[in-house]
Each structure stands twice: as C-alpha cells, then as structure tokens.
Design a protein around this motif. Structure first.
Motif, PDB file in Angstrom:
ATOM      1  N   ARG A  75      14.481   3.465 -34.910  1.00  0.00           N
ATOM      2  CA  ARG A  75      13.796   2.522 -35.796  1.00  0.00           C
ATOM      3  C   ARG A  75      14.762   1.506 -36.386  1.00  0.00           C
ATOM      4  NH1 ARG A  75      10.891   7.298 -37.010  1.00  0.00           N
ATOM      5  NH2 ARG A  75      12.297   7.832 -38.736  1.00  0.00           N
ATOM      6  N   GLU A  76      15.977   1.972 -36.707  1.00  0.00           N
ATOM      7  CA  GLU A  76      16.963   1.038 -37.247  1.00  0.00           C
ATOM      8  C   GLU A  76      17.427   0.049 -36.181  1.00  0.00           C
ATOM      9  OE1 GLU A  76      20.060   3.381 -38.907  1.00  0.00           O
ATOM     10  OE2 GLU A  76      18.935   3.909 -40.711  1.00  0.00           O
ATOM     11  N   VAL A 134       6.868 -10.745 -24.958  1.00  0.00           N
ATOM     12  CA  VAL A 134       6.336  -9.502 -24.383  1.00  0.00           C
ATOM     13  C   VAL A 134       7.254  -8.328 -24.716  1.00  0.00           C
ATOM     14  CG1 VAL A 134       5.818  -8.297 -22.229  1.00  0.00           C
ATOM     15  CG2 VAL A 134       5.068 -10.664 -22.544  1.00  0.00           C
ATOM     16  N   SER A 135       8.561  -8.566 -24.628  1.00  0.00           N
ATOM     17  CA  SER A 135       9.518  -7.495 -24.947  1.00  0.00           C
ATOM     18  C   SER A 135       9.394  -7.069 -26.399  1.00  0.00           C
ATOM     19  CB  SER A 135      10.944  -7.976 -24.665  1.00  0.00           C
ATOM     20  OG  SER A 135      11.111  -8.274 -23.297  1.00  0.00           O
ATOM     21  N   LEU A 136       9.211  -8.047 -27.297  1.00  0.00           N
ATOM     22  CA  LEU A 136       9.023  -7.710 -28.703  1.00  0.00           C
ATOM     23  C   LEU A 136       7.761  -6.866 -28.908  1.00  0.00           C
ATOM     24  CD1 LEU A 136       9.997 -10.982 -30.607  1.00  0.00           C
ATOM     25  CD2 LEU A 136      10.998  -8.715 -30.939  1.00  0.00           C
ATOM     26  N   ARG A 180       7.522  -2.947 -30.315  1.00  0.00           N
ATOM     27  CA  ARG A 180       6.709  -2.508 -31.453  1.00  0.00           C
ATOM     28  C   ARG A 180       5.820  -1.329 -31.068  1.00  0.00           C
ATOM     29  NH1 ARG A 180       6.434  -8.314 -32.243  1.00  0.00           N
ATOM     30  NH2 ARG A 180       7.658  -8.869 -34.095  1.00  0.00           N
ATOM     31  N   ARG A 181       5.328  -1.323 -29.828  1.00  0.00           N
ATOM     32  CA  ARG A 181       4.519  -0.183 -29.372  1.00  0.00           C
ATOM     33  C   ARG A 181       5.362   1.087 -29.306  1.00  0.00           C
ATOM     34  NH1 ARG A 181       1.485  -3.392 -24.427  1.00  0.00           N
ATOM     35  NH2 ARG A 181       0.000  -4.554 -25.740  1.00  0.00           N
ATOM     36  N   LEU A 210       5.184   4.797 -31.639  1.00  0.00           N
ATOM     37  CA  LEU A 210       5.225   6.167 -31.148  1.00  0.00           C
ATOM     38  C   LEU A 210       6.289   6.987 -31.869  1.00  0.00           C
ATOM     39  CD1 LEU A 210       4.900   5.613 -27.294  1.00  0.00           C
ATOM     40  CD2 LEU A 210       3.143   6.413 -28.874  1.00  0.00           C
ATOM     41  N   LEU A 211       7.389   6.354 -32.250  1.00  0.00           N
ATOM     42  CA  LEU A 211       8.487   7.066 -32.903  1.00  0.00           C
ATOM     43  C   LEU A 211       8.242   7.278 -34.384  1.00  0.00           C
ATOM     44  CD1 LEU A 211      11.524   5.245 -31.259  1.00  0.00           C
ATOM     45  CD2 LEU A 211      10.708   7.545 -30.762  1.00  0.00           C
TER      46      LEU A 211
END
Length: 405
Positions: A190-191, A234-236, A240-241, A245-246
């Motif tokens: 996340r960081e 798209v990569s961003l 985020r998806r 999940l994390l």
C-alpha cells in the motif's frame, strides 16, 4: 513411543523394579512352599516383566502371565489364608504392568483382551488345583487388573490430548506468523502504491502536455504521446484494483486517503519527534538524500521500526542512528545501549539469540523487496544493533546533501 523413562522417572522406575524383585523373594519365601532357586528365578522373571513394560508392553504382559502360571504350578501356600494363584506381589506387579502397557499406547480392545487373558489364567489354575486357592482371590485380581486397565487408558488419553494441544499450538503460532507476514507485505504494498502512482501520474501529465509544450510535434508523435498517457491511466486503474484486494476494509483508510510517503529528508523529523517523546536519540552525521523513492521509504521505515523497538524494549537507553551512502548502497544503522540499571554481561558470556518479532519480520520483508539485507542482533555489551544494506542507483538529485540532528 516406548522407551525407558527419563530424569527422576527413570530412577523411580528402576527403584520399582528392584523393590518388586525383593518383595517377590520375601513373599514367595515366607508364604509358599517352594525351593530357593525357584524363588529367585520367579522373582527375577516378575521384575523383568515390570522392566519390559516401558520398552515392550506386549512382551511384558506375556512374561508376567507366564510367570504367574509357572508360580501357581510350583508353589503351594503354607496356609489356606494365603492368596493363590495370584500372590500379593504377583497381583500388584501384574496390575502395574497392565497399567504401564495401557499408558504406552495399547488400544482399548487389546487391553480388554489382556484383562480377559489375566482372568483366564486364574480360572484355569483354580480349576486344576481347587485345594490351593479360592474364587475370592480371583475376584480381587479381577478388580485390581480392571482398575489398572482404566488407569492406563486414562494416562494414554491424557498424553495424546497434551500432544495434540502442543501440535495445535505450534500450528497456530505458524499460522499467526504467516498472517502477520502477509499483513506486513500488504502494508508495504500500500505504501509503495503511492510511490508508483506518483510516477505514473507524472507520466500521464507529461504525455498529455507534451504536444502543447513542444513546438511542431508531428501527428504520429502526438498519437504516440496519447497512447502512452492512456497506457499509464490503465496502469493506474489496475494498481487501484490490486490495492483494493490488499486493503483490509475495516482497518485501512479508503482509497485516496494515503498520504505522501516519507523519505530520508524526513528522517531528522522522525528522530526529533522520538526525542521529544523522552527517548535519548541522536542522529549521527549527515543524511544523504535524492535517491529512488522506494529505497528512501525503505530506509525510513527501517529506522522507524528500529526506534520503536528500542523505545519499547530498552526504555531510556541511548540510541544512535546513522545513514551512510557508499558506492551503490545505503547503510542504515540503529544501535541502542543497554537500558540504565541493567546488568552488564560478563566477558565471554554467550550473546542472546536475535529476536524474530513482527517488527523484524516487516523490516526483512521490506528490505528484501529492494534486494537488500538486514541484520538484527544483541550486542556483547547488552544493547541491540539493527543494520540494513539497501541498494540504490545513481541519485536522482544532484550531490549528497543531508540533515543532521
């Protein structure tokens, strides 16, 4: 596992075997008509059965029953009040063998089978020589051996329960450690999301603005810039998806609330805030900055966790923090002295084993992510040393400049 008892129980078992040998000699010699040689042989066989009970339970039961049958055949009670075919030492000795065999793992059906065989030996003996013994003695033996079966089964069941509890505790600890490791990895991810998202956002902005900032951009180049910007968007979105999940919905902040991640430029503030909390912390030398954001974040978190551990486990101890840049590596060192008033280890005393708590697990996971190494261990003086080597490329800012504390 069938083996001789250990420790104090070993001495107790040996004493029990010796006591049964002596008591059997006295019992047969005083209360039965039998030759001295036979007395000694039967006493040794009785003691052997008890000794085998810990090592070979089934063999011990067989030896005990055969010894009882031979004893009944060669002995005659000196009076009608003496028990026969089960003498006093035979009854108690065989009951101990039954109990130990059950505790060593004989199944309940098998224990019942040996109990039946025990009663059969007595019944056959009384049927063949009714003038020597009585049915009353058989009832006493039936009760004693039944109690032995129950006691042996209870001991075995309790041992199995304790072993299962120990195994379950081990499994629980392993699962807890694995869960903490995965949670730490998720927190690190996340960081790092903010670091990578920042770079991708810069790519999007520069690709979108390039046709307007640059003069005479050909149409094919404009299209290329547009495709680069779209790929970055798209990569961003995919990042985020993955982050969703994390994220733990209850414990973690919603999307977008993760603030800027700290780096080495904020290290002096971290040391100062720890010092204001009452810790004796010193930042040694200048702190180099201008490296890759992931490497700086890793170094910052290592110092943060090491300071937290030092304050928690060595309150009021002096702590020194240093970050050095040599070649393509950052060397991060956090060392605390022993807490005031703690005894100084004598020269040559063994150094305690390094810890392996959740904080150290997070350090190792974080540093391994950037292909670095970390070590954490007590010092001979009674303090603690955390050292991390973090690979870095060329600085993204000019020169080494730092902050001291």
């Amino acid at each position: 596992m069938n083996k001789w008892p250990r420790g104090r129980w070993a001495w107790g078992a040996a004493l029990g075997v010796a006591a049964l040998l002596v008591l059997t000699v006295m019992d047969l010699g005083q209360h039965y008509e039998v030759q001295l040689g036979a007395v000694l042989a039967l006493a040794m066989a009785r003691a052997l059965a008890l000794g085998l009970a810990w090592l070979r339970p089934r063999a011990a039961l067989l030896v005990s029953l055969v010894t009882t049958a031979v004893t009944a055949a060669v002995t005659t009670p000196v009076s009608s009040s003496e028990p026969w075919p089960w003498g006093t030492t035979a009854a108690f000795g065989h009951s101990f063998v039954v109990a130990i065999a059950g505790a060593r793992g004989l199944g309940r059906r098998e224990q019942v089978g040996w109990w039946v065989a025990t009663q059969a030996v007595g019944v056959v003996a009384v049927e063949l020589a009714p003038d020597r013994g009585s049915w009353r003695g058989l009832i006493t033996m039936a009760v004693l051996s039944a109690v032995a079966v129950v006691v042996g089964d209870l001991i075995h069941t309790r041992g199995q329960t304790n072993r299962r509890l120990a195994e379950q505790e081990t499994i629980t600890k392993a699962e807890r450690a694995e869960r903490e490791r995965l949670q730490e990895r998720a927190r690190i991810a996340r960081e790092l999301h903010d670091v990578v998202a920042h770079h991708l956002s810069v790519v999007v902005v520069r690709a979108d603005s390039a046709p307007h900032r640059l003069a005479d951009v050909p149409e094919n180049v404009r299209v290329e810039f547009t495709e680069i910007a779209n790929a970055a968007r798209v990569s961003l979105t995919e990042m985020r998806r993955v982050l969703r999940l994390l994220r733990e919905p209850v414990e973690q902040p919603p999307m977008g609330e993760l603030g800027p991640q700290p780096g080495l430029a904020e290290l002096a503030d971290l040391v100062e805030s720890t010092r204001r909390a009452g810790a004796d912390v010193r930042l040694i030398g200048e702190v180099p900055t201008g490296f890759d954001e992931t490497a700086e974040l890793t170094a910052y978190r290592v110092v943060q966790e090491a300071l937290s551990n030092a304050v928690r486990h060595a309150p009021h101890a002096a702590v020194q923090v240093s970050v050095k840049h040599a070649g393509n590596e950052l060397e991060v060192t956090v060392q605390n002295a022993p807490p005031p008033g703690s005894p100084t280890p004598p020269p040559g005393s063994p150094t305690p084993a390094p810890g392996s708590g959740h904080g150290l697990t997070g350090m190792r996971e974080r540093v391994a992510l950037v292909e670095g190494t970390v070590s954490a261990a007590p010092t001979p003086e009674g303090g603690y040393l955390v050292q991390a080597i973090i690979p870095v490329g060329q600085e993204v800012a000019s020169g080494d400049h730092g902050h001291g504390g």
